[in-house]
Design a protein around this motif. Structure first.
Motif, PDB file in Angstrom:
ATOM      1  N   PHE A 275      -0.741  -4.228  -8.422  1.00 16.07           N
ATOM      2  CA  PHE A 275       0.558  -4.634  -8.971  1.00 16.07           C
ATOM      3  C   PHE A 275       1.166  -5.688  -8.054  1.00 16.07           C
ATOM      4  CE2 PHE A 275       1.175  -1.004  -6.216  1.00 16.07           C
ATOM      5  CZ  PHE A 275       2.255  -1.352  -5.438  1.00 16.07           C
ATOM      6  N   THR A 276       2.059  -6.476  -8.612  1.00 18.22           N
ATOM      7  CA  THR A 276       2.713  -7.535  -7.848  1.00 18.22           C
ATOM      8  C   THR A 276       3.953  -6.987  -7.156  1.00 18.22           C
ATOM      9  OG1 THR A 276       4.093  -8.214  -9.704  1.00 18.22           O
ATOM     10  CG2 THR A 276       1.903  -9.222  -9.547  1.00 18.22           C
ATOM     11  N   LEU A 277       4.438  -7.723  -6.185  1.00 17.97           N
ATOM     12  CA  LEU A 277       5.672  -7.304  -5.509  1.00 17.97           C
ATOM     13  C   LEU A 277       6.852  -7.304  -6.464  1.00 17.97           C
ATOM     14  CD1 LEU A 277       5.300  -9.120  -2.064  1.00 17.97           C
ATOM     15  CD2 LEU A 277       5.141  -6.675  -2.507  1.00 17.97           C
ATOM     16  N   ASP A 278       6.789  -8.142  -7.501  1.00 17.66           N
ATOM     17  CA  ASP A 278       7.873  -8.173  -8.489  1.00 17.66           C
ATOM     18  C   ASP A 278       7.937  -6.884  -9.294  1.00 17.66           C
ATOM     19  OD1 ASP A 278       8.462 -10.722  -7.656  1.00 17.66           O
ATOM     20  OD2 ASP A 278       7.259 -11.700  -9.220  1.00 17.66           O
ATOM     21  N   SER A 279       6.837  -6.126  -9.301  1.00 18.73           N
ATOM     22  CA  SER A 279       6.781  -4.891 -10.098  1.00 18.73           C
ATOM     23  C   SER A 279       7.305  -3.677  -9.349  1.00 18.73           C
ATOM     24  CB  SER A 279       5.339  -4.612 -10.534  1.00 18.73           C
ATOM     25  OG  SER A 279       4.782  -5.704 -11.211  1.00 18.73           O
TER      26      SER A 279
ATOM     27  N   GLY B  23      10.242  -2.735  -8.289  1.00 18.70           N
ATOM     28  CA  GLY B  23      11.448  -2.127  -8.867  1.00 18.70           C
ATOM     29  C   GLY B  23      11.122  -1.281 -10.084  1.00 18.70           C
ATOM     30  N   GLN B  24      10.290  -1.813 -10.987  1.00 19.96           N
ATOM     31  CA  GLN B  24       9.879  -1.057 -12.174  1.00 19.96           C
ATOM     32  C   GLN B  24       9.067   0.172 -11.789  1.00 19.96           C
ATOM     33  OE1 GLN B  24       8.052  -4.806 -13.733  1.00 19.96           O
ATOM     34  NE2 GLN B  24       8.865  -4.049 -15.667  1.00 19.96           N
ATOM     35  N   LEU B  25       8.264   0.031 -10.752  1.00 19.57           N
ATOM     36  CA  LEU B  25       7.441   1.137 -10.288  1.00 19.57           C
ATOM     37  C   LEU B  25       8.316   2.284  -9.789  1.00 19.57           C
ATOM     38  CD1 LEU B  25       4.508   2.040  -9.676  1.00 19.57           C
ATOM     39  CD2 LEU B  25       4.795   1.043  -7.412  1.00 19.57           C
ATOM     40  N   LEU B  26       9.371   1.948  -9.072  1.00 16.04           N
ATOM     41  CA  LEU B  26      10.239   2.965  -8.497  1.00 16.04           C
ATOM     42  C   LEU B  26      11.027   3.718  -9.561  1.00 16.04           C
ATOM     43  CD1 LEU B  26      11.568   1.119  -5.325  1.00 16.04           C
ATOM     44  CD2 LEU B  26       9.856   2.909  -5.448  1.00 16.04           C
ATOM     45  N   ASN B  27      11.431   3.032 -10.640  1.00 11.11           N
ATOM     46  CA  ASN B  27      12.203   3.731 -11.667  1.00 11.11           C
ATOM     47  C   ASN B  27      11.325   4.333 -12.756  1.00 11.11           C
ATOM     48  OD1 ASN B  27      11.588   1.691 -13.580  1.00 11.11           O
ATOM     49  ND2 ASN B  27      13.370   0.469 -12.974  1.00 11.11           N
ATOM     50  N   GLY B  28      10.001   4.219 -12.597  1.00 12.00           N
ATOM     51  CA  GLY B  28       9.078   4.877 -13.503  1.00 12.00           C
ATOM     52  C   GLY B  28       8.808   4.154 -14.799  1.00 12.00           C
ATOM     53  N   SER B  29       9.249   2.900 -14.920  1.00 16.56           N
ATOM     54  CA  SER B  29       9.029   2.157 -16.161  1.00 16.56           C
ATOM     55  C   SER B  29       7.746   1.340 -16.130  1.00 16.56           C
ATOM     56  CB  SER B  29      10.218   1.226 -16.432  1.00 16.56           C
ATOM     57  OG  SER B  29      10.357   0.270 -15.392  1.00 16.56           O
ATOM     58  N   PHE B  30       7.031   1.375 -15.002  1.00 12.78           N
ATOM     59  CA  PHE B  30       5.792   0.609 -14.884  1.00 12.78           C
ATOM     60  C   PHE B  30       4.714   1.478 -14.270  1.00 12.78           C
ATOM     61  CE2 PHE B  30       3.129  -1.848 -11.850  1.00 12.78           C
ATOM     62  CZ  PHE B  30       2.347  -2.510 -12.788  1.00 12.78           C
ATOM     63  N   PHE B  31       3.553   1.484 -14.908  1.00 12.33           N
ATOM     64  CA  PHE B  31       2.412   2.228 -14.396  1.00 12.33           C
ATOM     65  C   PHE B  31       1.330   1.226 -14.025  1.00 12.33           C
ATOM     66  CE2 PHE B  31       4.798   5.471 -16.159  1.00 12.33           C
ATOM     67  CZ  PHE B  31       4.241   6.721 -15.974  1.00 12.33           C
TER      68      PHE B  31
ATOM     69  N   TYR C 137       0.814  -1.219   0.000  1.00 10.55           N
ATOM     70  CA  TYR C 137       0.000   0.000   0.000  1.00 10.55           C
ATOM     71  C   TYR C 137       0.851   1.274   0.000  1.00 10.55           C
ATOM     72  CZ  TYR C 137      -3.716  -3.236   1.209  1.00 10.55           C
ATOM     73  OH  TYR C 137      -4.606  -4.288   1.194  1.00 10.55           O
ATOM     74  N   MET C 138       2.170   1.126   0.001  1.00 10.08           N
ATOM     75  CA  MET C 138       3.052   2.286   0.092  1.00 10.08           C
ATOM     76  C   MET C 138       3.265   2.921  -1.269  1.00 10.08           C
ATOM     77  SD  MET C 138       5.818   0.750   2.800  1.00 10.08           S
ATOM     78  CE  MET C 138       7.014   2.016   2.489  1.00 10.08           C
ATOM     79  N   SER C 139       3.279   4.248  -1.298  1.00  5.24           N
ATOM     80  CA  SER C 139       3.542   4.974  -2.531  1.00  5.24           C
ATOM     81  C   SER C 139       5.013   4.808  -2.924  1.00  5.24           C
ATOM     82  CB  SER C 139       3.228   6.454  -2.345  1.00  5.24           C
ATOM     83  OG  SER C 139       4.138   7.031  -1.414  1.00  5.24           O
ATOM     84  N   PRO C 140       5.348   5.012  -4.202  1.00  4.27           N
ATOM     85  CA  PRO C 140       6.763   4.906  -4.617  1.00  4.27           C
ATOM     86  C   PRO C 140       7.669   5.831  -3.824  1.00  4.27           C
ATOM     87  CG  PRO C 140       5.328   4.957  -6.533  1.00  4.27           C
ATOM     88  CD  PRO C 140       4.454   5.231  -5.347  1.00  4.27           C
ATOM     89  N   GLU C 141       7.204   7.066  -3.574  1.00  2.00           N
ATOM     90  CA  GLU C 141       8.064   8.005  -2.843  1.00  2.00           C
ATOM     91  C   GLU C 141       8.254   7.574  -1.392  1.00  2.00           C
ATOM     92  OE1 GLU C 141       3.912  10.054  -3.063  1.00  2.00           O
ATOM     93  OE2 GLU C 141       5.166   8.722  -4.286  1.00  2.00           O
ATOM     94  N   GLN C 142       7.256   6.881  -0.822  1.00  4.94           N
ATOM     95  CA  GLN C 142       7.420   6.396   0.549  1.00  4.94           C
ATOM     96  C   GLN C 142       8.395   5.232   0.592  1.00  4.94           C
ATOM     97  OE1 GLN C 142       3.747   5.399   2.478  1.00  4.94           O
ATOM     98  NE2 GLN C 142       4.688   5.049   4.468  1.00  4.94           N
ATOM     99  N   ILE C 143       8.328   4.362  -0.395  1.00  5.27           N
ATOM    100  CA  ILE C 143       9.276   3.244  -0.444  1.00  5.27           C
ATOM    101  C   ILE C 143      10.698   3.767  -0.605  1.00  5.27           C
ATOM    102  CG2 ILE C 143       9.958   1.189  -1.748  1.00  5.27           C
ATOM    103  CD1 ILE C 143       7.046   0.856  -2.559  1.00  5.27           C
TER     104      ILE C 143
ATOM    105  N   PRO D  12      -2.445  -0.173 -12.896  1.00 11.26           N
ATOM    106  CA  PRO D  12      -2.434  -1.549 -12.392  1.00 11.26           C
ATOM    107  C   PRO D  12      -2.039  -2.580 -13.448  1.00 11.26           C
ATOM    108  CG  PRO D  12      -4.671  -0.856 -12.854  1.00 11.26           C
ATOM    109  CD  PRO D  12      -3.796   0.330 -13.143  1.00 11.26           C
ATOM    110  N   ASP D  13      -1.623  -3.772 -12.959  1.00  9.95           N
ATOM    111  CA  ASP D  13      -1.264  -4.892 -13.829  1.00  9.95           C
ATOM    112  C   ASP D  13      -2.452  -5.308 -14.691  1.00  9.95           C
ATOM    113  OD1 ASP D  13       1.399  -5.602 -13.583  1.00  9.95           O
ATOM    114  OD2 ASP D  13       1.088  -6.593 -11.667  1.00  9.95           O
ATOM    115  N   THR D  14      -3.603  -5.447 -14.038  1.00 11.98           N
ATOM    116  CA  THR D  14      -4.828  -5.890 -14.715  1.00 11.98           C
ATOM    117  C   THR D  14      -5.803  -4.724 -14.792  1.00 11.98           C
ATOM    118  OG1 THR D  14      -4.551  -8.103 -13.785  1.00 11.98           O
ATOM    119  CG2 THR D  14      -6.717  -7.541 -14.669  1.00 11.98           C
ATOM    120  N   PRO D  15      -6.242  -4.333 -16.006  1.00 14.88           N
ATOM    121  CA  PRO D  15      -7.229  -3.248 -16.094  1.00 14.88           C
ATOM    122  C   PRO D  15      -8.474  -3.600 -15.285  1.00 14.88           C
ATOM    123  CG  PRO D  15      -6.374  -3.804 -18.266  1.00 14.88           C
ATOM    124  CD  PRO D  15      -5.876  -4.862 -17.326  1.00 14.88           C
ATOM    125  N   PRO D  16      -8.874  -2.751 -14.356  1.00 15.40           N
ATOM    126  CA  PRO D  16     -10.024  -3.104 -13.509  1.00 15.40           C
ATOM    127  C   PRO D  16     -11.317  -3.285 -14.293  1.00 15.40           C
ATOM    128  CG  PRO D  16      -9.333  -0.833 -13.147  1.00 15.40           C
ATOM    129  CD  PRO D  16      -8.280  -1.465 -13.979  1.00 15.40           C
TER     130      PRO D  16
END
Length: 665
Positions: free
Chosen positions: A216-220, A222-230, A181-187, A232-236
């Motif tokens: 998003f999965t926990l595997d994502s 790293g991608q989330l932090l560097n901005g290469s992944f937006f 539940y943590m935002s990228p900036e908090q992580i 959600p994984d699955t469109p709601p």
């Protein structure tokens, strides 16, 4: 640990919940003879003096924060070096427990929960408080007076928001909260973390509540932090097709890695989500059938198969009153309830008395046998909308449903109108609202009227430097804190807020003996402001005193604009309007300035002190002015020395700003 005494006062009774940060216990307070909840933050021992001071500062800030959707803090302290917080004891369940039991919630129910959470977050963020650990386990759904009320829990990870320059690496705890539940900036542990981190967290909560999954999965990560992944994984929308692509766009914005690209306030986030749910809601009328006979569901589905197929009706079924109340909680937009009377556990009559607690707009139609006429009569007296007898005539049933659904639709529209009118009253001058009803009789009603009135102009002194120093949210909060102290004194004595002008407000008195009421209101507002400042010292929310200008005379009121310009404004013009603004522009701290002409009228009841001459805006020469000190014969505190005449401020005074924009004409 049961029976242990905490803080020399509270006796632990049973463990309610626990986690990595500690445990929550139900406890008894023998001093006030009440049960409370105590959080023991067992993972944090405060052995240093600095850590103890920080804990005390944060606990005080939260304890002083009151909101109906935030758990109330009663007390806090240290048991040895172990911190504890004493809270109100709630009945209900946290959202985590509910999601584990149901997996996902209907969109309408999620919207209701989010609306309450957004109210609390808006108040907290305005008070410079960031939660930093929003997750389902910290959202408690309590039962209060028969209604579900969401309470935000666990301020163990809260930090008061400070300016970035005041934050040092030593003041950061590192990565706190629950990772999913943590935002990228908090992580990342960003020093500039602000309230938009909470908005990210609550968006994750919404996604999970709607879909039963994480965005998003926990595997994502790293991608989330560097901005290469937006996310959600699955469109709601693939899981909730009725809400369509608008829901996908909502989460793309709500869960954007860059805070500047997200929603900027909890209110905005909740309003957009509610509009998506409302627009995507099925048009089918929702009908709940409550009956313990096993063949009722089959009969009704068969009788209304066309209406179900064409999305005219959506049927829900419950076997008794208790089951029906739970169905109502899960589906707060149910329109009509068809219920039998004789059922196990909770019968129809008891259920009828409980419906209003959960859904006050739903209408109940009693379905029972002729032999139950006495009970049917009781049900009608308890608020049942109509009744049908068994065996059912399905044509009669459909006609009754049509009539009842029309009544519910009208009631819902009326409720929306009431809410809109309440909002309108907050944003539109009372003088306009007084005149709206006659407006239906013709366009000339707002042509203008002449009346005697007293006009009061109050402005906060030295507020412009504050605007430069604080965030926009803090500026508005500070203005509101002042006005919430001042305005009750004015409006309770017959004053009507005509308009706000930045850090100033104009109030008009048109009641009988309006001059006396206006002066007494200004004196009361001044004393109230002084009392608050004296009692709270440095913590006073309103350290700025006001300068007040007051004048009385003939004013003209009327509407400006019209359909041709697409705008109508109700305004007030006259010498008293202009003079009150000019006097306020040169008033010193705590002064209530009146002209020499008005002093001759007011001095019969009020003591006025000459403060020399002042050069009013737009005047060619200084004029004598007087400060209203108090009512004659009353005890009042006289200023130590007369205030020196104020030179014209370098900043454009509020009166001149109002004249330039056409607000004070």
């Amino acid at each position: 640990m049961s029976g242990r005494q905490v803080g020399g006062r509270y006796v632990l009774e049973r463990r309610i919940a626990g986690g990595g940060m500690g445990a929550i216990w139900a406890a008894f307070d023998p001093q006030l003879h009440r049960r409370v909840a105590i959080k023991l933050t067992t993972s944090h021992r405060l052995s240093s003096e600095g850590a103890r001071r920080q804990f005390e500062k944060e606990a005080k800030a939260i304890a002083q924060f009151h909101h109906p959707n935030v758990v109330q803090i009663h007390d806090f302290g240290l048991d040895g070096d172990e911190p504890y917080i004493v809270m109100e004891l709630l009945e209900g369940e946290d959202l985590e427990s509910r999601l584990k039991r149901r997996e996902r919630l209907p969109p309408a129910q999620v919207a209701q929960l989010l609306t309450q959470v957004a109210r609390a977050l808006t108040a907290a963020h305005t008070a410079n408080i960031i939660h930093r650990d929003l997750k389902p386990a910290n959202l408690f759904v309590s039962r209060i007076d028969g209604q579900e009320v969401v309470k935000i829990l666990d301020f163990g990870l809260v930090r008061l928001k400070t300016r970035t320059l005041d934050i040092t690496p030593e003041s950061m705890d590192g990565m706190v909260g629950t990772l999913r539940y943590m935002s990228p900036e908090q992580i990342r542990g960003d020093l500039g973390l602000d309230h938009r981190s909470d908005l990210w967290s609550i968006a994750v909560v919404i996604y999970r509540a709607l879909t039963g999954k994480f965005p998003f999965t926990l595997d994502s990560v790293g991608q989330l932090l560097n901005g290469s992944f937006f996310p959600p994984d699955t469109p709601p929308s693939s899981l909730l097709p009725e809400l369509g692509p608008e829901l996908d766009r909502f989460f793309t914005k709500a869960l954007h890695p860059e805070p500047a690209q997200r929603f900027q306030s909890a209110q905005e986030l909740a309003a957009v989500f509610a509009s998506i749910v409302h627009s995507g809601r099925s048009q089918a009328a929702k009908i709940l059938v409550v009956d313990d006979e096993p063949d009722v569901e089959m009969l009704l589905r068969q009788a209304f198969r066309r209406q179900i197929r064409d999305s005219i009706y959506e049927l829900f079924f419950a076997c008794d009153g208790e089951d029906a109340l739970e169905k109502l909680r899960q589906n707060p937009d149910i329109d009509v309830i068809l219920t039998d009377i004789n059922m196990p556990r909770m019968d129809g009559l008891e259920f009828l008395s409980r419906v209003g607690e959960v859904n006050p707009l739903a209408k109940v139609v009693i379905v029972s046998a002729y032999s139950d006429m006495t009970n049917i009569r009781t049900a009608m007296n308890r608020g049942a909308y109509d009744f049908l007898t068994k065996p059912l005539d399905f044509q009669d049933l459909e006609a009754t449903l049509g009539k009842t659904l029309k009544h519910v639709a009208e009631a819902r529209q009326m409720m929306r109108s009431i809410e809109e009118n309440a909002l309108l009253r907050m944003f539109v001058q009372s003088t306009v609202l007084e005149r709206l009803r006659p407006l239906t009789h013709g366009p000339g009603v707002l042509a203008g009227e002449k009346t005697e009135a007293t006009v009061v102009f109050l402005r906060l002194l030295d507020f412009t430097p504050v605007v430069r120093q604080l965030s926009p949210e803090a500026v508005i909060q500070k203005l509101n804190e002042h006005f919430q102290i001042l305005l009750p004194e004015l409006t309770s004595r017959g004053g009507v807020v005509d308009r706000f002008l930045g850090d100033a407000v104009r109030v008009v008195f048109r009641c009988a003996d309006h001059l006396r009421h206006a002066v007494e209101a200004c004196l009361g507002a001044r004393e109230q402001l002084r009392a608050v400042a004296a009692s709270r010292g440095e913590e006073a929310p309103a350290p700025h005193f006001v300068g007040v200008g007051l004048d009385s005379g003939e004013v003209v009121l009327g509407g400006l604009g019209g359909p041709e310009v697409g705008r109508l404004d109700y305004t007030m013009v006259g010498e008293a309007v202009d003079q009150s603004g000019r006097l306020a522009a040169v008033a010193g701290p705590g002064e209530i300035l009146i002209s020499d002409r008005l002093r001759q009228r007011a001095s019969l009841e009020f003591e006025c002190r000459a403060v020399g001459t002042r050069l009013l805006p737009g005047a060619s020469a200084p004029v004598p002015v007087h400060d209203v000190v108090g009512r004659r014969g009353a005890t009042f505190s006289r200023p130590a020395a007369p205030a020196a005449p104020r030179e014209q401020d370098a900043e454009t005074p509020p009166y001149e700003s109002a004249r330039a924009t056409g607000s004070s004409r």
